[in-house]
Design a protein around this motif. Structure first.
Motif, PDB file in Angstrom:
ATOM      1  N   GLN A  85       0.815  -1.220   0.000  1.00 51.74           N
ATOM      2  CA  GLN A  85       0.000   0.000   0.000  1.00 51.74           C
ATOM      3  C   GLN A  85       0.845   1.264   0.000  1.00 51.74           C
ATOM      4  OE1 GLN A  85      -3.031   0.171   3.029  1.00 51.74           O
ATOM      5  NE2 GLN A  85      -3.791  -1.845   2.529  1.00 51.74           N
ATOM      6  N   LYS A  86       1.999   1.196   0.686  1.00 46.80           N
ATOM      7  CA  LYS A  86       2.798   2.416   0.836  1.00 46.80           C
ATOM      8  C   LYS A  86       3.968   2.420  -0.152  1.00 46.80           C
ATOM      9  CE  LYS A  86       3.119   1.699   5.377  1.00 46.80           C
ATOM     10  NZ  LYS A  86       3.545   1.927   6.751  1.00 46.80           N
ATOM     11  N   ASP A  87       4.657   3.550  -0.252  1.00 41.24           N
ATOM     12  CA  ASP A  87       5.793   3.681  -1.178  1.00 41.24           C
ATOM     13  C   ASP A  87       6.830   2.596  -0.917  1.00 41.24           C
ATOM     14  OD1 ASP A  87       4.518   5.977  -1.804  1.00 41.24           O
ATOM     15  OD2 ASP A  87       5.958   7.315  -0.842  1.00 41.24           O
ATOM     16  N   GLY A  88       7.077   1.781  -1.921  1.00 42.97           N
ATOM     17  CA  GLY A  88       8.051   0.710  -1.738  1.00 42.97           C
ATOM     18  C   GLY A  88       9.491   1.170  -1.913  1.00 42.97           C
TER      19      GLY A  88
ATOM     20  N   GLU B  92      12.246   3.676   6.945  1.00 46.46           N
ATOM     21  CA  GLU B  92      11.822   2.756   5.890  1.00 46.46           C
ATOM     22  C   GLU B  92      10.613   1.915   6.313  1.00 46.46           C
ATOM     23  OE1 GLU B  92      15.076   0.875   3.678  1.00 46.46           O
ATOM     24  OE2 GLU B  92      14.750   2.770   2.637  1.00 46.46           O
ATOM     25  N   ILE B  93      10.386   1.816   7.648  1.00 43.74           N
ATOM     26  CA  ILE B  93       9.163   1.149   8.106  1.00 43.74           C
ATOM     27  C   ILE B  93       7.974   2.069   7.839  1.00 43.74           C
ATOM     28  CG2 ILE B  93       7.888   0.310  10.124  1.00 43.74           C
ATOM     29  CD1 ILE B  93      10.475  -0.739  11.262  1.00 43.74           C
ATOM     30  N   MET B  94       8.190   3.377   8.071  1.00 49.61           N
ATOM     31  CA  MET B  94       7.102   4.339   7.858  1.00 49.61           C
ATOM     32  C   MET B  94       6.701   4.397   6.396  1.00 49.61           C
ATOM     33  SD  MET B  94       7.527   7.662  10.252  1.00 49.61           S
ATOM     34  CE  MET B  94       9.129   8.082   9.623  1.00 49.61           C
ATOM     35  N   THR B  95       7.674   4.466   5.512  1.00 50.41           N
ATOM     36  CA  THR B  95       7.345   4.325   4.096  1.00 50.41           C
ATOM     37  C   THR B  95       7.170   2.819   3.899  1.00 50.41           C
ATOM     38  OG1 THR B  95       9.593   3.988   3.285  1.00 50.41           O
ATOM     39  CG2 THR B  95       8.865   6.254   3.578  1.00 50.41           C
ATOM     40  N   GLY B  96       6.987   2.357   2.705  1.00 50.31           N
ATOM     41  CA  GLY B  96       6.768   0.922   2.523  1.00 50.31           C
ATOM     42  C   GLY B  96       8.026   0.161   2.150  1.00 50.31           C
ATOM     43  N   ALA B  97       9.195   0.811   2.228  1.00 51.18           N
ATOM     44  CA  ALA B  97      10.412   0.168   1.713  1.00 51.18           C
ATOM     45  C   ALA B  97      10.774  -1.089   2.512  1.00 51.18           C
ATOM     46  CB  ALA B  97      11.577   1.159   1.727  1.00 51.18           C
ATOM     47  N   PHE B  98      10.553  -1.037   3.825  1.00 53.66           N
ATOM     48  CA  PHE B  98      10.838  -2.193   4.679  1.00 53.66           C
ATOM     49  C   PHE B  98       9.978  -3.381   4.254  1.00 53.66           C
ATOM     50  CE2 PHE B  98       9.429  -4.339   8.699  1.00 53.66           C
ATOM     51  CZ  PHE B  98      10.621  -4.985   8.995  1.00 53.66           C
ATOM     52  N   GLU B  99       8.683  -3.128   4.074  1.00 51.74           N
ATOM     53  CA  GLU B  99       7.779  -4.211   3.688  1.00 51.74           C
ATOM     54  C   GLU B  99       8.114  -4.732   2.287  1.00 51.74           C
ATOM     55  OE1 GLU B  99       3.132  -4.658   4.285  1.00 51.74           O
ATOM     56  OE2 GLU B  99       3.616  -3.714   2.393  1.00 51.74           O
ATOM     57  N   ARG B 100       8.469  -3.813   1.402  1.00 54.30           N
ATOM     58  CA  ARG B 100       8.819  -4.235   0.041  1.00 54.30           C
ATOM     59  C   ARG B 100      10.008  -5.198   0.091  1.00 54.30           C
ATOM     60  NH1 ARG B 100      13.461  -2.686  -3.189  1.00 54.30           N
ATOM     61  NH2 ARG B 100      13.245  -0.589  -2.370  1.00 54.30           N
ATOM     62  N   MET B 101      10.997  -4.898   0.951  1.00 56.14           N
ATOM     63  CA  MET B 101      12.157  -5.784   1.025  1.00 56.14           C
ATOM     64  C   MET B 101      11.814  -7.102   1.708  1.00 56.14           C
ATOM     65  SD  MET B 101      15.251  -3.051   1.384  1.00 56.14           S
ATOM     66  CE  MET B 101      16.552  -4.247   1.571  1.00 56.14           C
ATOM     67  N   LEU B 102      10.868  -7.055   2.667  1.00 55.92           N
ATOM     68  CA  LEU B 102      10.426  -8.308   3.291  1.00 55.92           C
ATOM     69  C   LEU B 102       9.755  -9.217   2.271  1.00 55.92           C
ATOM     70  CD1 LEU B 102       8.836  -7.445   6.757  1.00 55.92           C
ATOM     71  CD2 LEU B 102      11.092  -8.346   6.259  1.00 55.92           C
ATOM     72  N   ALA B 103       9.149  -8.609   1.257  1.00 55.34           N
ATOM     73  CA  ALA B 103       8.438  -9.402   0.252  1.00 55.34           C
ATOM     74  C   ALA B 103       9.374  -9.983  -0.811  1.00 55.34           C
ATOM     75  CB  ALA B 103       7.352  -8.552  -0.409  1.00 55.34           C
ATOM     76  N   THR B 104      10.644  -9.635  -0.750  1.00 58.33           N
ATOM     77  CA  THR B 104      11.618 -10.230  -1.671  1.00 58.33           C
ATOM     78  C   THR B 104      12.159 -11.513  -1.032  1.00 58.33           C
ATOM     79  OG1 THR B 104      13.592  -9.193  -0.758  1.00 58.33           O
ATOM     80  CG2 THR B 104      12.341  -7.901  -2.360  1.00 58.33           C
ATOM     81  N   PRO B 105      12.860 -12.344  -1.811  1.00 55.41           N
ATOM     82  CA  PRO B 105      13.376 -13.585  -1.217  1.00 55.41           C
ATOM     83  C   PRO B 105      14.613 -13.401  -0.338  1.00 55.41           C
ATOM     84  CG  PRO B 105      13.771 -13.542  -3.599  1.00 55.41           C
ATOM     85  CD  PRO B 105      13.015 -12.308  -3.262  1.00 55.41           C
ATOM     86  N   LEU B 106      15.025 -12.185  -0.058  1.00 50.03           N
ATOM     87  CA  LEU B 106      16.211 -11.955   0.779  1.00 50.03           C
ATOM     88  C   LEU B 106      16.107 -12.727   2.102  1.00 50.03           C
ATOM     89  CD1 LEU B 106      16.701  -8.094   0.440  1.00 50.03           C
ATOM     90  CD2 LEU B 106      18.264  -9.856  -0.391  1.00 50.03           C
ATOM     91  N   ALA B 260       6.712  -8.769  12.458  1.00 49.98           N
ATOM     92  CA  ALA B 260       6.672  -7.376  11.997  1.00 49.98           C
ATOM     93  C   ALA B 260       5.434  -7.061  11.186  1.00 49.98           C
ATOM     94  CB  ALA B 260       7.906  -7.061  11.161  1.00 49.98           C
ATOM     95  N   THR B 261       4.907  -8.034  10.467  1.00 53.66           N
ATOM     96  CA  THR B 261       3.817  -7.739   9.558  1.00 53.66           C
ATOM     97  C   THR B 261       2.466  -7.984  10.210  1.00 53.66           C
ATOM     98  OG1 THR B 261       4.208  -9.938   8.664  1.00 53.66           O
ATOM     99  CG2 THR B 261       5.094  -8.081   7.442  1.00 53.66           C
TER     100      THR B 261
END
Lengths: 351, 262
Positions: A85-88, B92-106, B260-261
């Motif tokens: 939902q938020k900026d990735g 990066e938690i506030m923006t979605g960058a943390f979640e985006r990286m969690l969704a990768t296979p890292l 975290a999620t």
């Protein structure tokens, strides 16, 4: 592509247990474009997060891209794309750097990551922004970058969580166009969540309506509208004629009941059939919507098919001595479907 | 679109990729590094003379106060740097960058180790500069020992970084809690490790407290190494403390990521 069995998830909030998802069975075939539609808090995003391995289910199981999610989370993540939902993209990074690294995270070689980055920058209209810092992008540009990040490893299955929340109509239409084109070109299977009716309508072939953690309807948008809501018929009459007109409408509406489907029913046979309890004029009377119109009052009822209902309705109104000032029919919207299924409007929750 | 077969990456590759992403913020904006290089020099330049005056010549520090104090400064900048790992994550938690990286296979561990190593990267340069600047003032340099000392700090720093990472996730809904916990732990730990002032002259309870502080063993090991001794039990103790800290930190961090999620 996706198969779930009785997927559930509850959360502990203080001393209470919130049942966010209460048993979802779902099958999505390769190449489908499916929208999870429902109000905020319906359990759409929670379901998506379970399918993408971000959240372990409380019970039930899910298979995604051929693998059990609980048993092979990392492998599932490798095969899918997820756009949250938020900026990735990290705000302190350059656009091109983020895309290149995202490709490397998925195991692409430098050359592959570079080639896909350039291609996506081009196809998503980000061509001249490669060296820009993410924090300087506009909302629409950031969202397109998110899409690019989700596609850099060319997944065959893509999840989008509320892809256009907070965007203006023009940017939304532009985003949908990009997503639909990518799908047309690559046959990507797409699952998205939305609480926007027009988004589900414009994008999805298949709409899964989720409410209170359960799937309450699952079909093409066209069939849902035809079967669950019926058409809307509006006649405008002078204010003095309203009581007489309501009586006629109630009679016609009861004989050709709205959608002819009880809320929550799922069998296709109920389409157009008589109601189990027989015609019920008082219920039909209650379901008449009345609005002010420029030259009188506009009365709206739901009917199975406007083309068949309108001629006899006009005849009956004429026989009753009521002059019809205007008449129109409207195809139902997904909101009508949701209203019919739950008794609530999806729009009520919108800010 | 080229259809790519899913390909797995090793943990080391994952760590390198996460580390490089973090390090890019320095590469693209090197001024922050220049500032951070000056900081330990200021500390050494202002604190060092005070200690010398306190100790007299060859008094309580058993030789040069610089030889005693400099390893402490390097441990301190390690603690400052790695305990900030979570602060950079918070944004990066506030923006979605943390979640985006969690969704990768890292690999989950790579997310923490990569970030902690980024905080340690400038440390290598800082340590080199501080050490070289100290040489003309009578600091005896043992390059190989210093290198071993940096490896020790690297292992320990990964543990501290992972704990900081876990703290940022735990405090993701109330940001200030991260700072409250980080600050109220950092200084007691530093002081009770004998990093700034020797604890030998302190009260009994402080010496007892320092015994359960893993940082104490790391500081002692660094002092032994910087003065050119390798076969000191303090060095072994330091490595044990560092490895235990890293193992506990990573275990706590991975648990935090799992939750975290939710």
């Amino acid at each position: 592509m996706i198969h779930t069995e009785a997927l559930t998830r509850h959360f502990r909030v203080g001393n209470e247990t919130v049942e966010a998802v209460r048993g979802i069975d779902l099958d999505v075939a390769a190449g489908e474009l499916v929208a999870f539609l429902g109000p905020n808090g319906a359990g759409k995003s929670t379901t998506l997060r379970m399918l993408t391995s971000l959240l372990p289910p409380s019970s039930g199981r899910a298979e995604v891209a051929g693998l059990d999610v609980a048993a092979h989370p990392a492998e599932v993540r490798r095969r899918i794309g997820y756009i949250g939902q938020k900026d990735g993209a990290g705000h302190n990074y350059r656009v091109r750097d983020e895309l290149l690294l995202q490709g490397r995270f998925y195991g692409l070689s430098r050359a592959e990551a570079a080639a896909n980055t350039e291609r996506l920058l081009h196809t998503l209209d980000l061509g001249r922004l490669g060296m820009r810092k993410v924090s300087t992008l506009s909302g629409g540009q950031k969202r397109r970058l998110d899409i690019a990040l989700g596609l850099v490893h060319s997944p065959r299955l893509l999840f989008l969580d509320e892809p256009s929340t907070g965007m203006d109509p023009q940017n939304r239409a532009n985003l949908w166009e990009h997503i639909l084109r990518i799908r047309a070109e690559h046959g990507t299977t797409i699952v998205l969540t939305t609480h926007y009716l027009d988004e589900a309508d414009a994008m999805a072939e298949r709409v899964v309506i989720i409410d209170h953690g359960l799937v309450i309807a699952d079909d093409t948008a066209e069939r849902l509208k035809a079967e669950r809501a019926g058409d809307r018929l509006t006649v405008t009459v002078a204010a003095a004629d309203v009581p007489a007109a309501r009586a006629v409408l109630a009679r016609v509406g009861a004989a050709v009941p709205a959608g002819a489907v009880a809320a929550g029913a799922t069998d296709d046979d109920s389409r157009g059939g008589p109601e189990p309890d027989g015609p019920d004029p008082s219920r039909a009377e209650r379901e008449i919507e009345e609005h002010a119109a420029p030259d009188g009052r506009a009365l709206t009822i739901g009917v199975a098919a406007a083309a068949h209902a309108l001629p006899p309705l006009l005849g009956e109104l004429r026989d009753a001595g009521i002059e019809v000032l205007a008449a129109e029919s409207r195809r139902p919207t997904l909101d009508d479907v949701f209203l019919h299924l739950t008794g609530r409007s999806l729009r009520e929750g919108e800010a | 679109m080229t259809v790519l077969a899913p390909r797995s990456t090793g943990v080391l590759t994952d760590i390198r990729n996460v580390w490089w992403r973090e390090t890019l913020t320095i590469v693209r904006d090197p001024f922050s590094l220049i500032f951070s290089l000056v900081q330990p020099l200021v500390f050494l330049g202002l604190f060092g003379p005070l200690l010398s005056g306190l100790a007299g010549d060859g008094g309580m520090f058993g030789g040069s106060s610089l030889q005693w104090f400099l390893p402490g400064v390097i441990v301190m900048i390690t603690m400052f740097g790695t305990s900030m790992t979570g602060a950079n994550l918070q944004f990066e938690i506030m923006t979605g960058a943390f979640e985006r990286m969690l969704a990768t296979p890292l690999a989950r561990s790579s997310l923490m180790v990569g970030r902690a190593l980024k905080e340690l990267t400038p440390l290598v340069v800082q340590a080199a500069i501080v050490t070289l600047v100290a040489v003309p003032f009578g600091f005896a340099l043992y390059p190989l020992h210093v290198l071993v000392g940096l490896v020790l700090l690297g292992v320990f720093g990964v543990g501290v970084g992972a704990l900081s990472y876990a703290l940022a996730i735990a405090a993701r809904r109330t940001e200030w809690i991260f700072w409250a916990v980080q600050q109220s732990l950092l200084f007691p730990l530093l002081i009770l490790s004998g990093m700034m002032l020797p604890l030998e002259t302190g009260p009994e309870w402080m010496r007892v407290a320092s015994l359960v502080n893993p940082l104490t063993y790391v500081v002692d090991a660094e002092r032994a190494l910087f003065s050119g001794t390798l076969a000191d039990p303090a060095v072994l103790n330091g490595f044990v403390a560092a490895v235990v800290t890293a193992a506990v930190g990573l275990a706590v961090g991975i648990r935090a990521i799992r939750g975290a999620t939710a």
